[in-house]
Enzyme design. Structure first.
Site, PDB file in Angstrom:
ATOM      1  N   GLU A  72       0.642  -1.455   0.170  1.00  0.00           N
ATOM      2  CA  GLU A  72      -0.099   0.121   0.267  1.00  0.00           C
ATOM      3  C   GLU A  72       0.978   1.136   0.102  1.00  0.00           C
ATOM      4  OE1 GLU A  72      -2.982   0.191  -0.179  1.00  0.00           O
ATOM      5  OE2 GLU A  72      -3.421  -1.939  -0.912  1.00  0.00           O
ATOM      6  N   SER A  94      18.943  -7.731 -10.291  1.00  0.00           N
ATOM      7  CA  SER A  94      17.891  -7.451 -11.052  1.00  0.00           C
ATOM      8  C   SER A  94      17.261  -8.438 -12.239  1.00  0.00           C
ATOM      9  CB  SER A  94      16.847  -5.676 -11.766  1.00  0.00           C
ATOM     10  OG  SER A  94      16.830  -4.662 -10.430  1.00  0.00           O
ATOM     11  N   HIS A 105       2.444 -10.304  -9.768  1.00  0.00           N
ATOM     12  CA  HIS A 105       4.188 -10.594  -9.868  1.00  0.00           C
ATOM     13  C   HIS A 105       4.691  -9.617  -8.683  1.00  0.00           C
ATOM     14  CE1 HIS A 105       7.992 -11.457 -11.213  1.00  0.00           C
ATOM     15  NE2 HIS A 105       7.975  -9.680 -12.349  1.00  0.00           N
ATOM     16  N   SER A 106       4.485  -7.821  -9.088  1.00  0.00           N
ATOM     17  CA  SER A 106       4.733  -6.929  -8.499  1.00  0.00           C
ATOM     18  C   SER A 106       3.903  -5.690  -8.315  1.00  0.00           C
ATOM     19  CB  SER A 106       6.277  -6.516  -9.086  1.00  0.00           C
ATOM     20  OG  SER A 106       5.779  -6.029 -10.241  1.00  0.00           O
TER      21      SER A 106
END
Length: 460
Positions: free
Chosen positions: A134, A220, A351-352
């Protein structure tokens, strides 16, 4: 035959007239014996090969087996070996979805203290995930990835390891760090990239790392950590009296990268003490597993593809993951060989924060997995059966974690960012000339246009 006849003639002649015997005649005798022996040996070898080929069994003498497949047998009927000829590797589980142990012999018999820590760490991870997710939606951080549905694979695997074991993560293994003692303030400082971030603000959020906890910093690019983990395991193997292994976490999507295949092969041929822990959660962002591969998951690649010992477990069962990881660790240290451990679960979350998973799967499917096979609910049911669960304590714990996370966010977002000049540091022991030149160029640019940059937010 001409040479053989000549040898015999010379031999007879020499024995008939002893006074003519010489080293030449003895040489002919030795040659004749050698020819007899060679003929017998060739006959035996040809007969053995013919018998092996006809019977469809392994050759008697492995010196003459094909080096590319020494254990393969010969057959005389042509047949394509099909995927359906092999049964899928079974899924090992300890508990059913209601938290009952299916086979008492497989119960790890963990103490109440350990089980309660497992449960609390899973709750902490889930609670922190909800709030930081959030936080991104409110624009306070740039990116976030939750771990909903995979908490058991993190906590169960981490609990079976020793702190000296080295971890190479992908980006959805925050629970491993929780178990090892990574604090809430460290998680949040990293996501906000402030001056107290161990990564000095150089990484995206959720790209954690801790030298103290033997958790190599996440990067990443997908799958790059897998061959690196094999190299680290090979280095550990070469240490006298080594008692540490390497665990490399990755998803089933990452297993499609070339780095994964190279890593599996290197680990197998170099015999490295590394555990390849695949979190097969069914989706690689929006790509479902049935579009990701056609074989028997990732576990199916281990035994036949690379000659690696393999186990497949229920990734929502914390005890199954614990048992499998403990057994895998014992094996890799005893044998100095790798293990593939595939933990099957379902990615309940998107996923993200850059993804909306309802675009490629139904909300009903997500809710089903969130209720029927949820790892936290499963462990909670187990604790209820054991008489170890207290509803009030759970409520108070979750409330306390929530307050701690919210308080830390308020602190972390007010901290200064690291000095922006640090972006050039931390790669080389001595900064090379080209980076020094780039640093000077940036300093001149910032000085000339400092009114356009929030320099007050950075440590000077």
């Amino acid at each position: 035959m001409a040479q053989f006849t000549c040898c015999v003639t010379q031999l007879i002649w020499s024995t008939s007239y002893p006074f003519h015997c010489s080293f030449v005649n003895m040489s002919f005798l030795r040659k004749s014996v050698q020819l007899f022996n060679a003929a017998k040996q060739n006959t035996r070898m040809l007969s053995g090969v013919q018998r092996s080929y006809s019977a469809g069994v392994k050759t008697v003498d492995d010196r003459y087996a094909f080096p590319g497949a020494r254990d393969a047998s010969f057959v005389n009927n042509l047949k394509l070996t099909m995927p359906e000829d092999y049964a899928p590797i079974p899924i090992y589980r300890v508990m059913d979805r209601d938290g009952y142990v299916l086979n008492e012999q497989e119960d790890p018999q963990l103490s109440q203290e350990i089980v309660e820590k497992m449960f609390r760490d899973m709750l902490l991870l889930s609670t922190m995930d909800k709030i930081l997710y959030e936080s991104q939606r409110q624009g306070r951080i740039s990116f976030y990835m939750t771990n909903f549905g995979e908490e058991a694979s993190h906590i169960g695997s981490a609990a079976a390891l020793e702190m000296r074991d080295v971890i190479y993560g992908q980006y959805r293994e925050a629970g491993v760090l929780v178990w090892r003692g990574f604090r809430i303030d460290q998680f949040i400082d990293q996501c906000y990239g402030n001056d107290d971030d161990l990564g000095r603000g150089k990484q995206m959020p959720v790209h954690y790392g801790s030298k103290e906890l033997n958790f190599v910093t996440i990067s990443s690019p997908l799958s790059t950590q897998i061959p690196q983990a094999v190299g680290a395991a090979y280095a550990l193997k070469r240490k006298p009296n080594n008692d540490s292994c390497v665990v490399c976490y990755f998803g089933e999507g990452a297993a499609s990268e070339g780095d994964a295949h190279a890593a599996f092969n290197f680990a197998a041929t170099l015999e490295c003490p590394v555990i390849f822990f695949c979190r097969n959660n069914g989706f690689a962002i929006s790509t479902p597993s049935n579009e990701q591969y056609r074989g028997d998951g990732i576990a199916g690649r281990g035994p036949m593809g690379y000659g690696i010992a393999t186990v497949r477990v229920d990734g929502t069962d914390v005890f199954a993951v614990y048992n499998a990881m403990k057994r895998a660790r014992e094996y890799v240290l005893r044998e100095n060989k790798p293990v593939v451990l595939e933990a099957l679960a379902y990615r309940v979350s998107h996923h993200s924060t850059s993804d909306d998973s309802t675009a490629y799967r139904s909300a009903e499917e997500i809710e089903m997995w969130n209720t029927l096979e949820h790892p936290i609910s499963k462990l909670k049911s187990y604790m209820v059966h054991k008489g170890w669960f207290n509803e009030k304590e759970e409520t108070e714990f979750v409330s306390g974690v929530r307050k701690q996370v919210l308080k830390q966010i308020a602190i972390s977002e007010k901290k200064l960012k690291p000095n922006w000049r640090e972006m050039f540091e931390g790669v080389y022991a001595d900064m090379p000339k080209h980076l020094l030149e780039q640093q000077r160029e940036l300093e001149q640019h910032v000085e000339a246009h400092k009114q356009h940059y929030p320099l007050k937010s950075f440590k000077q």
